[in-house]
Design a protein around this motif. Sequence first.
Motif, mmCIF file in Angstrom:
data_model
loop_
_atom_site.group_PDB
_atom_site.id
_atom_site.type_symbol
_atom_site.label_atom_id
_atom_site.label_comp_id
_atom_site.label_asym_id
_atom_site.label_seq_id
_atom_site.Cartn_x
_atom_site.Cartn_y
_atom_site.Cartn_z
ATOM 1 N N THR A 84 0.896 -1.087 0.049
ATOM 2 C CA THR A 84 0.035 0.063 -0.047
ATOM 3 C C THR A 84 0.803 1.076 -0.093
ATOM 4 O OG1 THR A 84 -0.039 -0.058 2.327
ATOM 5 C CG2 THR A 84 -2.081 -1.016 1.101
ATOM 6 N N GLY A 85 1.929 1.301 0.379
ATOM 7 C CA GLY A 85 2.898 2.514 0.686
ATOM 8 C C GLY A 85 4.370 2.215 0.176
ATOM 9 N N GLY A 86 4.619 1.106 -0.217
ATOM 10 C CA GLY A 86 6.078 1.161 -0.577
ATOM 11 C C GLY A 86 6.444 1.613 -1.943
ATOM 12 N N GLN A 87 7.789 2.045 -2.044
ATOM 13 C CA GLN A 87 8.426 2.375 -3.297
ATOM 14 C C GLN A 87 9.795 1.429 -3.514
ATOM 15 O OE1 GLN A 87 8.898 6.571 -3.608
ATOM 16 N NE2 GLN A 87 7.255 6.976 -2.076
ATOM 17 N N ALA A 88 9.521 0.604 -4.413
ATOM 18 C CA ALA A 88 10.344 -0.425 -4.551
ATOM 19 C C ALA A 88 11.699 0.163 -5.096
ATOM 20 C CB ALA A 88 9.873 -1.572 -5.681
ATOM 21 N N GLU A 89 11.577 1.053 -5.874
ATOM 22 C CA GLU A 89 13.213 1.743 -6.203
ATOM 23 C C GLU A 89 13.835 2.209 -4.936
ATOM 24 O OE1 GLU A 89 9.975 5.366 -6.258
ATOM 25 O OE2 GLU A 89 10.200 2.858 -6.889
ATOM 26 N N LEU A 90 13.306 2.307 -3.832
ATOM 27 C CA LEU A 90 14.098 2.800 -2.571
ATOM 28 C C LEU A 90 14.708 1.524 -1.855
ATOM 29 C CD1 LEU A 90 11.635 5.313 -0.985
ATOM 30 C CD2 LEU A 90 13.747 5.544 -2.574
ATOM 31 N N VAL A 91 14.383 0.316 -2.334
ATOM 32 C CA VAL A 91 15.034 -0.909 -1.666
ATOM 33 C C VAL A 91 14.885 -1.186 -0.229
ATOM 34 C CG1 VAL A 91 16.856 -2.289 -2.080
ATOM 35 C CG2 VAL A 91 16.682 -0.359 -3.584
ATOM 36 N N LEU A 92 15.834 -1.183 0.545
ATOM 37 C CA LEU A 92 15.597 -1.115 1.968
ATOM 38 C C LEU A 92 14.902 -0.142 2.598
ATOM 39 C CD1 LEU A 92 18.504 -3.753 2.733
ATOM 40 C CD2 LEU A 92 16.397 -4.261 2.298
ATOM 41 N N GLU A 93 14.888 0.929 1.948
ATOM 42 C CA GLU A 93 14.203 2.060 2.650
ATOM 43 C C GLU A 93 12.792 2.118 1.869
ATOM 44 O OE1 GLU A 93 16.853 5.641 3.764
ATOM 45 O OE2 GLU A 93 17.725 4.819 1.876
ATOM 46 N N VAL A 94 12.304 1.098 1.364
ATOM 47 C CA VAL A 94 11.092 0.777 0.775
ATOM 48 C C VAL A 94 9.842 1.694 1.472
ATOM 49 C CG1 VAL A 94 10.705 -1.293 1.357
ATOM 50 C CG2 VAL A 94 9.397 -0.600 -0.673
ATOM 51 N N ILE A 95 9.646 1.469 2.659
ATOM 52 C CA ILE A 95 8.721 2.205 3.249
ATOM 53 C C ILE A 95 8.953 3.277 4.066
ATOM 54 C CG2 ILE A 95 7.072 0.115 3.426
ATOM 55 C CD1 ILE A 95 7.862 -0.553 6.286
ATOM 56 N N SER A 96 10.063 4.063 3.463
ATOM 57 C CA SER A 96 10.334 5.241 4.303
ATOM 58 C C SER A 96 9.520 6.410 3.895
ATOM 59 C CB SER A 96 12.050 5.630 4.091
ATOM 60 O OG SER A 96 11.981 5.839 2.814
ATOM 61 N N ARG A 97 8.772 6.308 3.040
ATOM 62 C CA ARG A 97 7.872 7.620 2.450
ATOM 63 C C ARG A 97 6.471 7.143 2.435
ATOM 64 N NH1 ARG A 97 11.785 9.136 -2.708
ATOM 65 N NH2 ARG A 97 13.634 9.410 -1.449
ATOM 66 N N VAL A 98 6.091 6.353 3.485
ATOM 67 C CA VAL A 98 4.439 6.110 3.295
ATOM 68 C C VAL A 98 3.802 7.317 4.270
ATOM 69 C CG1 VAL A 98 2.860 4.686 4.691
ATOM 70 C CG2 VAL A 98 5.139 3.764 4.051
ATOM 71 N N THR A 99 2.897 7.743 3.530
ATOM 72 C CA THR A 99 1.891 8.924 3.802
ATOM 73 C C THR A 99 0.808 8.611 5.066
ATOM 74 O OG1 THR A 99 0.457 8.505 2.209
ATOM 75 C CG2 THR A 99 2.427 9.756 1.482
ATOM 76 N N PRO A 100 0.489 9.585 5.770
ATOM 77 C CA PRO A 100 -0.673 9.210 6.511
ATOM 78 C C PRO A 100 -1.924 8.615 6.021
ATOM 79 C CG PRO A 100 0.064 11.489 6.974
ATOM 80 C CD PRO A 100 0.805 10.850 5.769
ATOM 81 N N GLU A 101 -2.225 9.082 4.497
ATOM 82 C CA GLU A 101 -3.211 8.363 3.896
ATOM 83 C C GLU A 101 -3.130 6.917 3.505
ATOM 84 O OE1 GLU A 101 -1.948 11.246 2.881
ATOM 85 O OE2 GLU A 101 -3.384 12.539 3.759
ATOM 86 N N GLN A 102 -1.855 6.636 3.253
ATOM 87 C CA GLN A 102 -1.547 5.223 2.931
ATOM 88 C C GLN A 102 -1.272 4.379 4.429
ATOM 89 O OE1 GLN A 102 2.453 6.159 1.137
ATOM 90 N NE2 GLN A 102 1.607 5.710 -0.998
ATOM 91 N N LYS A 103 -1.044 4.958 5.446
ATOM 92 C CA LYS A 103 -1.212 4.046 6.528
ATOM 93 C C LYS A 103 -2.710 3.950 6.763
ATOM 94 C CE LYS A 103 2.536 6.195 9.085
ATOM 95 N NZ LYS A 103 3.197 7.306 10.133
ATOM 96 N N LYS A 104 -3.627 4.577 6.447
ATOM 97 C CA LYS A 104 -5.244 4.204 6.773
ATOM 98 C C LYS A 104 -5.530 3.368 5.734
ATOM 99 C CE LYS A 104 -6.477 9.038 8.052
ATOM 100 N NZ LYS A 104 -7.321 10.048 7.751
ATOM 101 N N GLU A 105 -4.969 3.375 4.383
ATOM 102 C CA GLU A 105 -5.247 2.195 3.607
ATOM 103 C C GLU A 105 -4.892 1.022 3.972
ATOM 104 O OE1 GLU A 105 -4.447 1.551 -1.495
ATOM 105 O OE2 GLU A 105 -3.744 3.394 -0.246
ATOM 106 N N MET A 106 -3.579 0.907 4.412
ATOM 107 C CA MET A 106 -3.149 -0.236 5.146
ATOM 108 C C MET A 106 -3.966 -0.962 5.767
ATOM 109 S SD MET A 106 0.831 -0.429 6.899
ATOM 110 C CE MET A 106 1.330 1.125 5.898
ATOM 111 N N LYS A 107 -4.332 -0.335 6.889
ATOM 112 C CA LYS A 107 -5.338 -0.770 7.949
ATOM 113 C C LYS A 107 -6.290 -1.293 7.125
ATOM 114 C CE LYS A 107 -7.721 0.266 12.142
ATOM 115 N NZ LYS A 107 -8.204 1.379 13.034
#
Length: 432
Positions: A84-107
Amino acid sequence: MNRTDKKYAAYLQILKEELVPAMGCTEPIAIAYAAARAKKILGNLPDKVEIGVSDNIIKNVKSVIVPNTDGLKGIEAAAAAGITGGQAELVLEVISRVTPEQKKEMKTFLEQTPIQVKSVDNGMIFDIIIQLYRGEESAKVRICQYHTNIVYMEKNGTVLYDVEMQKGHADETEEETGLADKTLLNIRDILEFADTCEIEDVKPVLDTQIQYNTLIAEEGLLGDYGANIGSTFLKYYGYDVRNRAIAKAAAGSDARMSGCEMPVVINSGSGNQGITVSVPVAEYAKELSAPKEKLYRALAVSNLIAIHEKTGIGTLSAYCGAVSAGCAAGCGIAYLQGGGYQEIAHTLVNSLAIVSGIICDGAKPSCAAKIASSVEAGILGYHMYKNNQEFKGGDGIVKNGVEATIKNIGRLGQDGMRQTDKEIVKIMMDQE
């Protein structure tokens, strides 16, 4: 050793491959990375998820908080974060840019989407297989051997990428395909590399390691994370450089195991090991007013020795990786204070003799306490040498010569603790 030397190039490449930024415990982050790559292939949000993981992945993901998930734990949370919030190009920082909206979507995704997790044994200690489905569409990604090693990708049954993996037993050390040859590492050559390397060659990776790992260590002391091992250590044992070095390393783990959303630079695939191998050395360098160049060279020593120790053990094991990193940190501290081969060899052997029995029972708050014990052993190992004391060949697992002792440690971690590792996983699963 100069730039044209084969070992110089290999050692430098090892540092570049191993010392990379990551946010969060690297096993759940590897799951998130695989899931993000699969989502990108699928091209849409899946309506069903299937996850296959080796037992060691289960062990290392079960109890640790996944960052940027509002405190969620576990394999399902890691995969959902990547989807829901990952950016694959960031590799091991893949979920470092998750937004508040994406956290809700994740739930919502976790509540509404079937996610099946199963244990798999395909002959690899480190194995993650993510399969996503949406209607008739599907995508599959497999990572194995180490955290960023994607070996298979598929869309709608069509193979997009496939690297043939060497078959074997999951309790054997696996050769890390495509990486620099770590079997070239040995203590004498590590010290020669550290003494002679061009600073501009190592400065970029080590600057990032110093910055990231020091910041999360300081955050760990300021905040309320885990069992607060770092601040507890300082409260009861004092603020001298030894205690600060131990406490800050532990505090970095305190923060990281509790979902702190700050990046670290890893070592041997582990953020905890990256913190442990670097923060104590940086703290001693500050106390000693060591020139920055000396710190870089000391960090080359500690990082490469930690990697050397882990080469015979493997990426994941029942042998606690903090031990390798803490003992290596003692070597870096010895180097800062003018130590050469004799000092560092004895520091490593002494410290390994003290703490090599610590088990790895997954990523969780108690990792910080194991780090404290391991860094303390590393420093004690050096002080033993300065006091003309040593553990000698024949004392338990200690053998004559540092390389022979390291080989014994690899045998202990890979072979001796094989059944221990399986039993640890069973115990952890029985607790559910």
